[in-house]
Design a protein around this motif. Structure first.
Motif, PDB file in Angstrom:
ATOM      1  N   GLY A  53       0.804  -1.212   0.000  1.00 42.43           N
ATOM      2  CA  GLY A  53       0.000   0.000   0.000  1.00 42.43           C
ATOM      3  C   GLY A  53       0.836   1.260   0.000  1.00 42.43           C
ATOM      4  O   GLY A  53       1.847   1.345   0.687  1.00 42.43           O
ATOM      5  N   THR A  54       0.397   2.236  -0.793  1.00 40.48           N
ATOM      6  CA  THR A  54       1.076   3.525  -0.873  1.00 40.48           C
ATOM      7  C   THR A  54       0.129   4.679  -0.565  1.00 40.48           C
ATOM      8  O   THR A  54       0.575   5.823  -0.443  1.00 40.48           O
ATOM      9  CB  THR A  54       1.666   3.750  -2.275  1.00 40.48           C
ATOM     10  N   GLY A  55      -1.169   4.382  -0.469  1.00 38.85           N
ATOM     11  CA  GLY A  55      -2.147   5.443  -0.290  1.00 38.85           C
ATOM     12  C   GLY A  55      -2.536   6.113  -1.594  1.00 38.85           C
ATOM     13  O   GLY A  55      -3.349   7.026  -1.616  1.00 38.85           O
ATOM     14  N   SER A  56      -1.940   5.655  -2.696  1.00 40.84           N
ATOM     15  CA  SER A  56      -2.252   6.223  -4.013  1.00 40.84           C
ATOM     16  C   SER A  56      -2.789   5.116  -4.921  1.00 40.84           C
ATOM     17  O   SER A  56      -2.508   3.936  -4.706  1.00 40.84           O
ATOM     18  CB  SER A  56      -1.002   6.846  -4.628  1.00 40.84           C
ATOM     19  N   ILE A  57      -3.530   5.507  -5.920  1.00 41.50           N
ATOM     20  CA  ILE A  57      -4.211   4.603  -6.877  1.00 41.50           C
ATOM     21  C   ILE A  57      -4.652   3.294  -6.207  1.00 41.50           C
ATOM     22  O   ILE A  57      -4.341   2.198  -6.677  1.00 41.50           O
ATOM     23  CB  ILE A  57      -3.360   4.351  -8.145  1.00 41.50           C
ATOM     24  N   SER A  58      -5.385   3.418  -5.123  1.00 47.84           N
ATOM     25  CA  SER A  58      -5.765   2.249  -4.328  1.00 47.84           C
ATOM     26  C   SER A  58      -6.771   1.347  -5.023  1.00 47.84           C
ATOM     27  O   SER A  58      -7.086   0.261  -4.526  1.00 47.84           O
ATOM     28  CB  SER A  58      -6.330   2.707  -2.977  1.00 47.84           C
ATOM     29  N   HIS A  59      -7.272   1.763  -6.190  1.00 43.82           N
ATOM     30  CA  HIS A  59      -8.238   0.935  -6.928  1.00 43.82           C
ATOM     31  C   HIS A  59      -7.556  -0.213  -7.671  1.00 43.82           C
ATOM     32  O   HIS A  59      -8.222  -1.119  -8.165  1.00 43.82           O
ATOM     33  CB  HIS A  59      -8.994   1.801  -7.941  1.00 43.82           C
ATOM     34  N   THR A  60      -6.202  -0.205  -7.730  1.00 45.55           N
ATOM     35  CA  THR A  60      -5.500  -1.238  -8.483  1.00 45.55           C
ATOM     36  C   THR A  60      -4.515  -1.982  -7.587  1.00 45.55           C
ATOM     37  O   THR A  60      -4.022  -1.435  -6.595  1.00 45.55           O
ATOM     38  CB  THR A  60      -4.736  -0.634  -9.681  1.00 45.55           C
ATOM     39  N   GLU A  61      -4.244  -3.221  -7.950  1.00 46.09           N
ATOM     40  CA  GLU A  61      -3.260  -4.023  -7.221  1.00 46.09           C
ATOM     41  C   GLU A  61      -1.887  -3.994  -7.894  1.00 46.09           C
ATOM     42  O   GLU A  61      -0.979  -4.705  -7.480  1.00 46.09           O
ATOM     43  CB  GLU A  61      -3.768  -5.461  -7.081  1.00 46.09           C
ATOM     44  N   ASP A  71       3.536   3.320 -11.084  1.00 45.16           N
ATOM     45  CA  ASP A  71       4.685   3.522 -11.970  1.00 45.16           C
ATOM     46  C   ASP A  71       5.257   4.928 -11.847  1.00 45.16           C
ATOM     47  O   ASP A  71       6.128   5.314 -12.617  1.00 45.16           O
ATOM     48  CB  ASP A  71       4.302   3.223 -13.422  1.00 45.16           C
ATOM     49  N   PHE A  72       4.780   5.699 -10.861  1.00 43.51           N
ATOM     50  CA  PHE A  72       5.258   7.065 -10.690  1.00 43.51           C
ATOM     51  C   PHE A  72       6.018   7.183  -9.370  1.00 43.51           C
ATOM     52  O   PHE A  72       5.864   6.370  -8.456  1.00 43.51           O
ATOM     53  CB  PHE A  72       4.094   8.070 -10.743  1.00 43.51           C
ATOM     54  N   MET A  73       6.836   8.219  -9.286  1.00 41.05           N
ATOM     55  CA  MET A  73       7.671   8.466  -8.115  1.00 41.05           C
ATOM     56  C   MET A  73       6.992   9.438  -7.164  1.00 41.05           C
ATOM     57  O   MET A  73       6.265  10.329  -7.608  1.00 41.05           O
ATOM     58  CB  MET A  73       9.021   9.039  -8.562  1.00 41.05           C
ATOM     59  N   PRO A  74       7.272   9.307  -5.864  1.00 43.01           N
ATOM     60  CA  PRO A  74       8.143   8.327  -5.204  1.00 43.01           C
ATOM     61  C   PRO A  74       7.442   7.014  -4.853  1.00 43.01           C
ATOM     62  O   PRO A  74       8.063   6.097  -4.333  1.00 43.01           O
ATOM     63  CB  PRO A  74       8.560   9.060  -3.937  1.00 43.01           C
ATOM     64  N   ASP A  75       6.119   6.932  -5.169  1.00 36.43           N
ATOM     65  CA  ASP A  75       5.314   5.791  -4.738  1.00 36.43           C
ATOM     66  C   ASP A  75       5.846   4.455  -5.256  1.00 36.43           C
ATOM     67  O   ASP A  75       5.655   3.419  -4.609  1.00 36.43           O
ATOM     68  CB  ASP A  75       3.864   5.969  -5.189  1.00 36.43           C
TER      69      ASP A  75
END
Length: 386
Positions: free
Chosen positions: A231-239, A243-247
């Motif tokens: 988990g990153t807290g971003s784009i949580s709709h996908t597993e 592909d973006f930084m810093p996530d």
């Protein structure tokens, strides 16, 4: 317990930390304590702003054009593992110096089992890179050079800018371990041709333990497969991994108290100035080298003077047990040093100090001339059997 304690193990971790750093950590834990990228409330936004500010300061310090490419990890060892294991594939070949720390050598040795190869570029018995050997060791499948900026054993500084130019001329990526130099020597990723820079916060950046990171040039991002995911807290709709930084390289909850501490120490460094710190440390190093040169039983390892080195001074003692000397320095004189192989057997083999190792004095800008004189006098007494 001795009243006066003299800390000479800054190459391991800096101490004491800048005034106010601990209070900043306590203040965060007691008055905020929130995570980032997960809370829709002001305290979480304030924490995110602090993290962003810390990325910006690191980006400016190392001249990385985009602060989103600053990735936080627990330490430089984790950073190097993520870079090397995500970047190298079976059939790849890399070059390293013979002065590397095990933070580089153990991941590479582990990767040998999957078909990654490496060669060591020889260094002199003072730790100086034999630059002319680089071309001789190139192979068609050589992908990168991985190199420390300065030795943690003897302090010798390697010619990073010259090696970076060599990499550019030969189509190689350049990965630099800045554990011993970040915060004390100027590092310019663009000018030095560095594609990936690994750093730790608790040495010359003067931050707390448990926080470090790495910085990537844009072209390196897609070349490194993330070692960790979650988990990153971003784009949580996908597993899928972002592909973006810093996530892309920062799954899970980061060491936010550590980043708070690093934030405070970076502000201290910006206020005091790295050059000022370096000049103070080199003055003390010159004084220590001068004092040691008057002790006939002592052999200085590495560079004989303060040129082309950091404030790390390793010695051997003729006909004396180094561990015994370190023990007496600590117990009888309150002088804290490090003795042994310093997690760098390759460097010690190069310096011809393997397997005995060395007694290492590593100085910080908080040390004083009086302490250096005291250390030399204590060492003289021990060597003379007093």
């Amino acid at each position: 317990m001795l009243k006066n304690r003299i800390y000479l193990d800054h190459a391991c971790t800096s101490f004491p930390k800048p005034e106010g750093m601990a209070l900043a950590i306590v203040d965060y834990i007691e008055k905020n304590g929130t995570n980032i990228n997960r809370g829709g409330y002001q305290d979480a936004y304030d924490t995110a702003e602090m993290v962003f500010e810390t990325r910006e300061m690191l980006s400016q310090m190392f001249n990385c054009p985009d602060c989103k490419n600053v990735i936080f990890t627990p330490n430089v060892t984790t950073s190097l593992n993520i870079i090397l294991k995500g970047y190298l594939k079976p059939g790849d070949h890399v070059l390293v110096s013979s002065m590397e720390h095990n933070a580089v050598m153990r991941p590479l040795t582990q990767l040998k089992q999957s078909g990654v190869a490496f060669d060591r570029i020889p260094c002199s018995t003072k730790g100086e890179l034999l630059f002319e050997e680089l071309q001789k060791h190139l192979k068609p499948n050589t992908k990168a050079i991985v190199m420390t900026h300065a030795s943690n054993v003897c302090g010798t500084v390697l010619p990073i800018e010259r090696v970076g130019l060599f990499c550019q001329e030969n189509g190689l990526d350049f990965i630099v371990d800045a554990a011993q130099t970040a915060g004390v020597l100027p590092i310019d990723m663009n000018a030095m041709g560095i594609d990936a820079l690994a750093f730790t916060g608790h040495k010359s950046l003067l931050g707390p333990q448990g926080i470090g990171g790495f910085i990537l040039k844009e072209a390196m991002i897609e070349k490194i497969e993330p070692l960790l995911s979650g988990g990153t807290g971003s784009i949580s709709h996908t597993e899928e991994i972002p592909d973006f930084m810093p996530d892309r390289f920062e799954p899970g909850t980061m060491n936010l108290p550590g980043i708070v501490g690093l934030n405070a120490s970076l502000k201290y460094l910006m206020d005091v100035r790295i050059q000022t710190i370096y000049e103070k440390e080199m003055m003390l190093t010159s004084l220590l080298l001068e004092e040691l040169s008057h002790l006939p039983e002592i052999k200085i390892v590495g560079m004989p003077n303060a040129v082309n080195r950091t404030a790390v001074v390793s010695v051997q003692a003729l006909n004396h047990d180094l561990a015994g000397i370190a023990f007496r320095l600590d117990c009888e004189y309150g002088i804290m040093t490090r003795v042994g192989l310093h997690c760098s057997p390759s460097a010690h083999e190069t310096l011809q100090t393997y397997p005995t190792g060395t007694l290492r004095f590593s100085l910080g800008h908080g040390n004083t001339k009086e302490e250096i004189h005291y250390v030399a006098d204590a060492l003289r007494k021990i060597l003379n059997g007093i």
